[in-house]
Motif scaffolding. Structure first.
Motif, PDB file in Angstrom:
ATOM      1  N   GLY A   1       0.720  -1.012  -0.004  1.00 53.75           N
ATOM      2  CA  GLY A   1      -0.039   0.166   0.075  1.00 53.75           C
ATOM      3  C   GLY A   1       0.962   1.375  -0.037  1.00 53.75           C
ATOM      4  O   GLY A   1       2.047   1.160   0.410  1.00 53.75           O
ATOM      5  N   ASN A   2       0.597   2.321  -0.672  1.00 55.67           N
ATOM      6  CA  ASN A   2       1.144   3.512  -0.764  1.00 55.67           C
ATOM      7  C   ASN A   2       2.585   3.248  -1.540  1.00 55.67           C
ATOM      8  O   ASN A   2       3.631   3.964  -1.226  1.00 55.67           O
ATOM      9  CB  ASN A   2       1.344   4.201   0.459  1.00 55.67           C
ATOM     10  N   THR A   3       2.721   2.218  -2.355  1.00 54.08           N
ATOM     11  CA  THR A   3       3.915   1.744  -2.621  1.00 54.08           C
ATOM     12  C   THR A   3       4.957   1.427  -1.774  1.00 54.08           C
ATOM     13  O   THR A   3       6.343   1.741  -2.021  1.00 54.08           O
ATOM     14  CB  THR A   3       4.177   2.476  -4.030  1.00 54.08           C
ATOM     15  N   GLY A   4       4.868   1.136  -0.559  1.00 53.38           N
ATOM     16  CA  GLY A   4       5.665   0.764   0.554  1.00 53.38           C
ATOM     17  C   GLY A   4       6.193   2.063   0.909  1.00 53.38           C
ATOM     18  O   GLY A   4       7.019   2.239   1.821  1.00 53.38           O
ATOM     19  N   GLN A   5       5.678   3.354   0.550  1.00 49.38           N
ATOM     20  CA  GLN A   5       6.352   4.307   0.935  1.00 49.38           C
ATOM     21  C   GLN A   5       5.580   5.076   2.153  1.00 49.38           C
ATOM     22  O   GLN A   5       4.879   6.226   2.184  1.00 49.38           O
ATOM     23  CB  GLN A   5       6.276   5.692   0.028  1.00 49.38           C
ATOM     24  N   ARG A   6       5.585   4.397   3.343  1.00 50.94           N
ATOM     25  CA  ARG A   6       4.812   5.046   4.554  1.00 50.94           C
ATOM     26  C   ARG A   6       5.703   4.503   5.881  1.00 50.94           C
ATOM     27  O   ARG A   6       6.231   3.267   5.786  1.00 50.94           O
ATOM     28  CB  ARG A   6       3.415   4.733   4.634  1.00 50.94           C
ATOM     29  N   CYS A   7       5.786   5.071   6.593  1.00 48.48           N
ATOM     30  CA  CYS A   7       6.612   4.720   8.150  1.00 48.48           C
ATOM     31  C   CYS A   7       5.940   3.759   8.758  1.00 48.48           C
ATOM     32  O   CYS A   7       6.303   3.301   9.596  1.00 48.48           O
ATOM     33  CB  CYS A   7       6.747   6.066   8.790  1.00 48.48           C
ATOM     34  N   LEU A   8       4.537   3.319   8.431  1.00 44.61           N
ATOM     35  CA  LEU A   8       3.766   2.411   9.060  1.00 44.61           C
ATOM     36  C   LEU A   8       3.659   0.998   8.130  1.00 44.61           C
ATOM     37  O   LEU A   8       3.168  -0.004   8.558  1.00 44.61           O
ATOM     38  CB  LEU A   8       2.337   2.588   9.557  1.00 44.61           C
ATOM     39  N   SER A   9       4.755   0.927   6.856  1.00 44.79           N
ATOM     40  CA  SER A   9       4.331  -0.137   6.285  1.00 44.79           C
ATOM     41  C   SER A   9       5.046  -1.365   6.574  1.00 44.79           C
ATOM     42  O   SER A   9       6.001  -1.316   7.520  1.00 44.79           O
ATOM     43  CB  SER A   9       5.215   0.098   4.886  1.00 44.79           C
ATOM     44  N   GLY A  10       4.538  -2.570   6.436  1.00 43.41           N
ATOM     45  CA  GLY A  10       5.335  -3.803   6.736  1.00 43.41           C
ATOM     46  C   GLY A  10       6.587  -3.836   5.845  1.00 43.41           C
ATOM     47  O   GLY A  10       6.647  -3.255   4.767  1.00 43.41           O
TER      48      GLY A  10
END
Lengths: 147, 502
Positions: free
Chosen positions: B286-295
């Motif tokens: 999600g968000n192409t992995g560009q988030r600080c909560l990404s797995g």
């Protein structure tokens, strides 16, 4: 139709097509004009209800892009064209098919998206119940006509 | 299926918003803002200088005395108007985010909703900001605490949530009676420009909110200016820790720096496979992995080969079906990364991992894209196996659609893996066992814990936590009540009054 946006855009089209169908029906079969117009209104209300549920619950944390994985548009497409000389009985059969497809979409969509999005499946379930109620009303109209 | 209409029709050079006016930056340095899916220019953004920031801070400083005297209930009414205006522009704001950032329209709408939720919570400021009191602390003497605003606050926003992140701060800052200067990310300045058009329309007094586009010079001025009382920052650990936190706190400012992450998803063998696998898609890609909560690291617990094979088969099967393309196409489940250099950096991590002995379960380096778009910023999801926790790919933040599969014997070992990592932003467990979930939430040293939730994103009325190298400062962003944790505490000072009347 894997994403929430795709599934709910499709749902919106489905409800709009159905609403327009009942408006045409109201012109064609004036004895039941009020009934059919009320069905059209209900379809448009459902369109808004589900869209609102999506808009209010959609957040980046929800699995919206994957919420409707595996649903196929072709399974729920409806045909709403009214032939010029269509009989009341055939029109009711066509209406019943439209309601069946709408019902199936709502039930399958609710099942598929459960656990991913919450208010959306709930809204779809409510729409499914009302669709069933409309289907019963159609059958009752048909019975009355036969009597 | 439709590709939704683009709301940005004209390429404009963006202006700063200072003292209630749209003003041109005093600079000749202008950069292009490019839609990463189409690679078309959608705006031009100025690299403002110190003078522009000074103007903004001065406007905010002058607006403060009058604004802090505005009753909280009146300040809340501006926010109610903001909420209504944001709902009216909901779809436009969402599509702008997709154009500037690349995220899918579902993700953008989610981001818009999260931003609006911050405004909704801040509308409760008359209650949230109340102090407390005790009569007769000694005979005839009463004591009470007032919460007072401090002055001008600055915000330095990241590229990955262009609309939402500034709203973690702005509504709370102004609701509590402070004034505000924002520097949006210059990679994604359009949705903030739209937000400030809306803030202008709702009639906030001039100088209460200000926005200055730019880069380093804007940042360095904000973090060292004597009239700035506090800084909210979201971005990398290097900048957050070594530049923003150190400099701003050395200048006596309050700081909240929400920084990098490397999040572990702990998969217990008793989890619901299908639901967990689908949650992993959003978590990692999600968000192409560009988030600080990404797995980032998928930790499969236990030695049950049957479970491992079934689970990974499901993961691989879902991942292979992910539609990658332009986020305004409603079929798309993953958009591009924000820029070609970010793509290159991700590829280097993947190739480094292969050199270290990892193997591909899925190689996403050569993307398959829906629609006629250049592949400049696109990647498909990558899954790597045979990853060990000491590898660079498992330790460092990649910020892209890469899943590292790690195996471990038991939950204790899984928690130990999380603790070996310098970051402590988020981690989740997927299980049907309450005892395992409780042990995990009790022991794990991260700020945001998910139990059967792939993205443990706190809602607006809770603080956005973070530990270790994921947060620097002492008050987290967003959130309301309970002991003034989060935003209300950050944006207000306690004043204690002890009173006796003869």
């Amino acid at each position: 139709m894997d994403t929430a946006t795709a599934a709910l855009s499709f749902h919106s089209q489905l409800q709009e097509q159905a609403a327009k169908f009942y408006e045409k029906l109201a012109h064609r079969f004036v004895d039941n004009k009020e009934k059919f117009l009320s069905f059209a209104k209900e379809h448009r209300k459902h369109q808004k209800d589900v869209q609102r549920a999506y808009n209010y619950i959609i957040t980046d944390a929800m699995e919206a892009c994957f919420a409707f994985e595996g649903m196929n548009e072709d399974d729920y497409k409806i045909f709403t064209e009214l032939k010029e000389n269509i009989t009341f009985t055939d029109a009711m059969k066509l209406a019943t098919t439209i309601e069946d497809k709408t019902y199936n979409f709502c039930v399958d969509g609710a099942e598929r998206s459960k656990g991913m999005l919450h208010d959306v499946p709930e809204a779809l379930e409510i729409v499914a119940k009302r669709t069933l109620r409309r289907k019963q009303a159609l059958q009752s109209l048909l019975r009355k006509k036969k009597l | 299926m439709t590709v939704l209409e683009e709301p940005i029709k004209e390429v404009l050079t963006l202006k700063n918003y200072i003292n209630g006016e749209w003003v041109e930056a005093k600079t000749d340095e202008i950069r292009d803002v490019v839609n990463p899916a189409t690679m078309k220019i959608i705006a031009r953004v100025p690299r403002s200088g110190a003078e522009d920031v000074d103007d903004a801070i001065q406007a905010a400083h002058e607006a403060f005395p009058k604004w802090r005297r505005t009753p909280p209930v009146t300040r809340a009414r501006y926010l109610f108007r903001l909420k209504t205006a944001l709902e009216e522009c909901f779809e436009e704001l969402s599509r702008i985010q997709t154009m500037e950032h690349g995220k899918t329209i579902d993700e953008s709408r989610g981001e818009t909703r999260r931003g609006i939720e911050m405004v909704e919570v801040a509308c409760g400021i008359p209650s949230l900001m109340m102090g407390y009191n005790l009569e007769d602390i000694a005979r005839g003497i009463d004591e009470y605490v007032l919460r007072q605003p401090l002055g001008v606050f600055g915000c330095i926003a990241p590229f990955n949530f262009p609309f939402m992140v500034p709203l973690w701060f702005l509504p709370f800052a102004i609701a509590t009676g402070n004034t505000f200067v924002l520097k949006p990310s210059s990679e994604v300045p359009n949705s903030q420009t739209k937000l400030h058009e809306i803030l202008d329309e709702i009639g906030l007094p001039p100088g209460v909110v200000n926005m200055v586009h730019g880069g380093r010079e804007v940042v360095s001025t904000l973090i060292s200016h004597p009239d700035i009382r506090g800084i909210s920052f979201v971005g990398s650990t290097h900048i957050g820790k070594n530049i923003v936190y150190k400099t701003a706190s050395a200048h006596g400012k309050r700081v909240q720096a929400q920084t990098g992450a490397k999040n572990y998803m702990i998969i217990m063998p008793d989890c619901d496979i299908d639901r967990t696998a689908r949650a992993m898609m959003t978590s990692f890609f999600g968000n192409t992995g560009q988030r600080c909560l990404s797995g980032a690291n998928l930790v499969i617990v236990g030695e049950d080969a049957v479970f491992y094979n079934r689970f990974m088969k499901s993961i691989v099967s879902y991942t292979k079906r992910i539609n990658v393309g332009y986020g305004l196409d409603e079929r798309v489940q993953m958009g591009p990364v924000r820029s070609p250099d970010k793509k290159q950096r991700i590829i280097e991590y993947i190739e480094g991992a292969i050199d270290d002995g990892c193997k591909f379960m899925i190689d996403g380096r050569k993307p398959k894209i829906l629609g006629p778009y250049p592949d400049t910023c696109f990647l498909n999801p990558t899954i790597l196996k045979d990853v060990t926790n000491d590898m660079k790919v498992a330790q460092e933040e990649i910020f892209g659609p890469v899943m590292n599969v790690i195996r471990t014997k038991n939950l204790d070992d899984a928690i130990a893996l999380v603790h070996e990592n310098p970051y402590g932003n988020a981690s989740s467990i997927f299980t049907s066992n309450g005892a395992a979930a409780r042990k995990f939430q009790y022991e794990v040293e991260v700020g945001n814990v998910g139990i059967n939730i792939g993205i443990a994103a706190p809602m607006a009325f809770f603080p956005f936590s973070g530990m270790k190298d994921s947060f620097f400062g002492d008050r987290h962003g967003q959130g309301g009540g309970h002991g003034f944790e989060g935003a209300i505490g950050f944006y207000t000072e306690s004043k204690v009054v002890i009173s006796r009347w003869w």
